[in-house]
Design a protein around this motif. Structure first.
Motif, PDB file in Angstrom:
ATOM      1  N   MET A   1      52.509  40.227  34.582  1.00  0.00           N
ATOM      2  CA  MET A   1      52.290  38.729  35.502  1.00  0.00           C
ATOM      3  C   MET A   1      51.538  37.418  34.106  1.00  0.00           C
ATOM      4  O   MET A   1      51.014  37.961  32.824  1.00  0.00           O
ATOM      5  N   ASN A   2      52.012  36.777  34.512  1.00  0.00           N
ATOM      6  CA  ASN A   2      51.350  35.235  34.040  1.00  0.00           C
ATOM      7  C   ASN A   2      50.925  34.233  35.093  1.00  0.00           C
ATOM      8  O   ASN A   2      51.327  34.197  35.815  1.00  0.00           O
ATOM      9  N   LEU A   3      50.921  32.737  34.445  1.00  0.00           N
ATOM     10  CA  LEU A   3      49.918  32.701  35.005  1.00  0.00           C
ATOM     11  C   LEU A   3      50.766  31.606  36.037  1.00  0.00           C
ATOM     12  O   LEU A   3      50.959  31.287  36.727  1.00  0.00           O
ATOM     13  N   LYS A   5      53.980  32.573  36.979  1.00  0.00           N
ATOM     14  CA  LYS A   5      54.709  33.396  38.285  1.00  0.00           C
ATOM     15  C   LYS A   5      53.962  33.436  39.095  1.00  0.00           C
ATOM     16  O   LYS A   5      54.018  33.182  40.152  1.00  0.00           O
ATOM     17  N   LEU A   6      52.124  32.989  38.626  1.00  0.00           N
ATOM     18  CA  LEU A   6      51.244  33.127  39.600  1.00  0.00           C
ATOM     19  C   LEU A   6      51.692  32.016  40.985  1.00  0.00           C
ATOM     20  O   LEU A   6      51.279  31.676  42.205  1.00  0.00           O
ATOM     21  N   LYS A   9      54.552  32.491  42.314  1.00  0.00           N
ATOM     22  CA  LYS A   9      54.019  32.764  44.036  1.00  0.00           C
ATOM     23  C   LYS A   9      53.086  31.984  45.261  1.00  0.00           C
ATOM     24  O   LYS A   9      53.852  32.630  46.064  1.00  0.00           O
ATOM     25  N   GLU A  10      52.953  31.873  44.214  1.00  0.00           N
ATOM     26  CA  GLU A  10      51.232  30.918  45.519  1.00  0.00           C
ATOM     27  C   GLU A  10      52.058  30.277  46.267  1.00  0.00           C
ATOM     28  O   GLU A  10      52.067  30.138  47.967  1.00  0.00           O
ATOM     29  N   HIS A  13      53.739  31.513  48.637  1.00  0.00           N
ATOM     30  CA  HIS A  13      53.265  31.716  49.888  1.00  0.00           C
ATOM     31  C   HIS A  13      53.034  30.828  50.403  1.00  0.00           C
ATOM     32  O   HIS A  13      52.762  31.191  52.409  1.00  0.00           O
ATOM     33  N   ARG A  14      52.233  29.943  49.853  1.00  0.00           N
ATOM     34  CA  ARG A  14      51.436  28.564  50.933  1.00  0.00           C
ATOM     35  C   ARG A  14      52.705  27.454  50.557  1.00  0.00           C
ATOM     36  O   ARG A  14      52.039  26.144  50.699  1.00  0.00           O
ATOM     37  N   ARG A 326      41.661  30.112  49.123  1.00  0.00           N
ATOM     38  CA  ARG A 326      42.078  30.660  48.025  1.00  0.00           C
ATOM     39  C   ARG A 326      40.414  31.774  47.402  1.00  0.00           C
ATOM     40  O   ARG A 326      40.214  31.610  46.662  1.00  0.00           O
ATOM     41  N   TYR A 328      37.709  33.849  48.140  1.00  0.00           N
ATOM     42  CA  TYR A 328      37.933  34.870  47.577  1.00  0.00           C
ATOM     43  C   TYR A 328      38.676  35.321  46.931  1.00  0.00           C
ATOM     44  O   TYR A 328      38.511  36.512  45.195  1.00  0.00           O
ATOM     45  N   GLU A 329      40.219  34.737  46.347  1.00  0.00           N
ATOM     46  CA  GLU A 329      41.514  35.000  45.372  1.00  0.00           C
ATOM     47  C   GLU A 329      40.578  34.155  44.031  1.00  0.00           C
ATOM     48  O   GLU A 329      40.581  35.005  43.185  1.00  0.00           O
ATOM     49  N   LEU A 332      37.962  36.157  42.692  1.00  0.00           N
ATOM     50  CA  LEU A 332      38.632  37.518  42.029  1.00  0.00           C
ATOM     51  C   LEU A 332      38.833  37.533  40.627  1.00  0.00           C
ATOM     52  O   LEU A 332      38.680  38.009  40.093  1.00  0.00           O
ATOM     53  N   LEU A 333      39.588  36.359  40.318  1.00  0.00           N
ATOM     54  CA  LEU A 333      40.006  35.947  39.529  1.00  0.00           C
ATOM     55  C   LEU A 333      39.134  35.568  38.399  1.00  0.00           C
ATOM     56  O   LEU A 333      39.312  36.162  36.805  1.00  0.00           O
ATOM     57  N   LYS A 342      41.910  27.772  33.156  1.00  0.00           N
ATOM     58  CA  LYS A 342      43.024  28.658  33.751  1.00  0.00           C
ATOM     59  C   LYS A 342      43.399  28.350  34.687  1.00  0.00           C
ATOM     60  O   LYS A 342      44.513  27.683  35.997  1.00  0.00           O
TER      61      LYS A 342
END
Lengths: 426, 221
Positions: A1-3, A5-6, A9-10, A13-14, A326, A328-329, A332-333, A342
């Motif tokens: 998992m890298n930035l 990719k995040l 995917k984000e 998703h959005r 985002r 809460y996300e 979390l991060l 980052k």
């Protein structure tokens, strides 16, 4: 998992949020390019209009000059030669010169090789009182034409007055009741009325024409004249006075030459007037076009930054909404130990991507608009004429920068999320 | 390696506008070491979450000290705290806090963003242990509540944390899933980790070997 990719995917998703960012940038880029293109197209059109008018005027003026030259060649014009030192303002106010010159001047001219003047009419003119009738008259002594010894002989234009004859203007013969054949005394000398003129509405109506020699005797100005009228002068060039003056001054140095009103002069003046009017019209069109150009440029100068600001505001708003969604996300991060730099980087990269894609789409929209609206909106100008390559590169560079600037605050907010605050209230 | 968590005279108050501050922690002391499974009980608002956040280097104390594995957390900068957290502390939340657009395995490996090391194999092994081997590429929305919590737990273990701070980890789970999670936490402590768990759940309390009750920011038992 890298930035990356995040981020990818984000975005997936959005996608609505990301797409809206792209659209905002595309609209801004297309608007920017289209404004520039409209402006350039309008400016090119007005330049073409002005040039067309200038070309049209130049062609017209050239033809007019050719016409004038041809007509002047055939028509000729009249000039007066006055004595050296004569004050011309006196001539204009009195109607004749106060100074005199030798009568031999006219013979000098006639015997010279001069080609620019034809019929030569020496005169002696003076305003005085007709003593026998106690009235003011203009007395003109004329000899008639002095023929040129060189060049083609010309038919005489003016007949002389015989030694004891007198020609009277309308006002004189009607008020004195004189008619041709009548005898009349003038300054003690008897004359025969040989001719009477019809009303002319000028000083001619109070003019007495007698023989030049007799006039010179009566006025005590033997062998003197105060003007030479040269009729039907011909000149090959438009600057006829200049040419004549040059020739005359070579023969009669010091004399003064003026042009009498003539059809050719009127025509030349009309041509000059036409040229002047045409130039004024061109200036007016240029001024009008410049004003329009300024208005267009002002409009673009307001519109482009406005659209850019609107685009940035949209991107900022979308970024803020993204952060809010985002929160809460992000908490979390950050709680996992992901560095704030980052988080910041992730938002800026996303902004950069949306802007690059948006700028590309905007560019595509611009070219499509140009393709389909070329005739209707862009005066058939091509893309190369309307937009420089450097402008396109500028937009491709500027859009990502503006997008990242717009995203800066939301990104900062995201990066500075307090995970404790967020997670505590969950 | 022996892990330790030492909280000494920790105090924390939340300031409120135009009102007197709320004392969340009032000179709390706590000592934990490898193998400790501590349950923290107490009424809502007594300071349990504040204790968890402070222990996880997410909240700064007004006074007192927290030392984790010999490191005084107050000596660290924010960036250093983030790194320290990534390598030493993990959270398990009542609400799971899985990232909705990442698959199960990506959610577990999200810790790679903070860690220098990580591997697909390790993540798969952990998920297999939690019975999620066939759900690797599912999204959180496709999982049951129990499965989601197991993913959250897998994430905590994958990160290599020495201390797990669990805030009501069984709050949304049924008995079976709750037992799975609690057993996993127990295993974690038996392997040398420390678990500090906030809970109201008697089932969870039963797994802990130490029970502490908090009232108004202080231990009452």
């Amino acid at each position: 998992m890298n930035l990356l990719k995040l981020i990818r995917k984000e975005i997936i998703h959005r996608k609505v949020n990301f797409t809206l960012s792209i659209i905002a940038v595309a609209v801004a880029a297309a608007s920017w390019l289209l404004s520039e293109a409209f402006l350039k197209s309008a400016n090119l059109k007005s330049e073409a209009l002005i040039q067309e008018k200038v070309d049209e005027t130049e062609a017209h003026m050239k033809k007019l000059e050719d016409d004038i030259r041809k007509s002047m060649k055939g028509l000729g014009f009249n000039i007066y030669i006055f004595p050296e030192g004569q004050d011309l303002s006196e001539v204009y106010s009195e109607g004749y010169a106060s100074k005199t010159m030798p009568e031999e001047y006219v013979y000098k001219l006639a015997n010279s090789n001069i080609v620019t003047v034809n019929h030569l009419l020496p005169t002696l003119t003076q305003s005085l009182e007709w003593p026998e009738h106690k009235r003011k008259v203009v007395l003109i002594g004329i000899r008639g034409q002095v023929p040129k010894s060189h060049g083609n002989p010309k038919k005489p234009l003016v007949n002389p007055v015989a030694e004891n004859d007198m020609v009277l203007g309308y006002e004189l013969h009607t008020s004195l009741g004189l008619k041709p054949g009548d005898k009349v005394k003038f300054m003690g000398r008897e004359f025969n009325v040989s001719k009477t003129h019809r009303q002319r509405g000028t000083k001619d109506d109070i003019t007495v024409w007698i023989n030049l020699g007799v006039c010179q005797q009566l006025l005590n100005k033997e062998k003197r004249i105060n003007s030479i009228l040269a009729l039907e002068c011909n000149c090959a060039t438009v600057d006829r006075i200049g040419e004549i003056r040059k020739e005359l001054l070579a023969i009669l140095p010091g004399t003064q030459i003026i042009e009498q009103d003539s059809k050719a002069l009127a025509r030349a003046e009309a041509r000059n007037k036409t040229k002047e009017t045409a130039m004024l019209e061109i200036d007016s069109i240029k001024k009008q076009q410049n004003e329009l150009r300024k208005k267009r440029e002002n409009m673009v100068a307001i519109m482009v930054p406005f659209v850019a600001l609107l685009c940035m505001a949209s991107i900022a708003l979308l970024a803020f909404l993204n952060v809010k969604e985002r929160i809460y996300e992000l908490g979390l991060l950050l709680s996992l130990g992901v560095k704030t730099s980052k988080i910041l980087f992730a938002y800026l990269i996303k902004a950069f991507l949306s802007a690059i894609i948006g700028a590309g789409i905007g560019l595509g929209l611009f070219y499509l608009s140009l393709h389909f609206g070329k005739e209707s909106f862009f005066n058939s100008h091509s893309a190369c004429e309307l937009i420089q390559g450097s402008k396109i590169i500028l937009i491709l560079l500027a859009m990502p920068i503006l997008a990242m600037l717009a995203t800066w605050l939301p990104a900062l907010w995201a990066a500075q999320t307090d995970p404790a605050e967020v997670l505590r209230h969950d | 390696m022996t892990n330790s968590l030492e909280i000494t005279q920790a105090s924390k108050a939340y300031k409120r506008k135009n009102q007197s501050p709320v004392q969340a922690l009032n000179k709390i002391d706590l000592k934990a070491q490898s193998g400790d499974f501590i349950a923290v009980l107490g009424p809502s608002g007594c300071g349990k979450s504040t204790l968890m956040l402070s222990a996880g280097a997410l909240l700064e104390l007004d006074s007192g000290k927290i030392v984790v594995n010999g490191q005084d957390l107050s000596e660290l900068s924010n960036s250093q705290k983030a790194s320290f957290r990534a390598n030493n502390i993990a959270y398990v939340y009542q609400e799971f806090h899985l990232i909705p657009y990442l698959s199960v395995i990506d959610n577990v490996r999200i810790a790679d963003l903070a860690l220098a090391t990580g591997s697909e194999t390790k993540a798969q092994e952990i998920l297999q242990k939690f019975g999620l081997a066939d759900r690797l590429h599912h999204l959180p929305s496709e999982l049951s509540v129990g499965e989601q919590q197991r993913v959250a737990l897998s994430r905590a273990i994958y990160s290599g944390a020495k201390i797990i701070l669990a805030d009501e980890p069984t709050g949304n789970l049924d008995a079976e899933n709750a037992e799975t999670v609690l057993k996993a936490l127990k295993d974690f402590t038996e392997q040398g980790g420390i678990v500090l768990m906030v809970t109201h759940d008697d089932r969870a309390v039963a797994f802990a070997q130490k029970k502490l009750t908090m009232t108004a920011g202080q231990w009452s038992s």
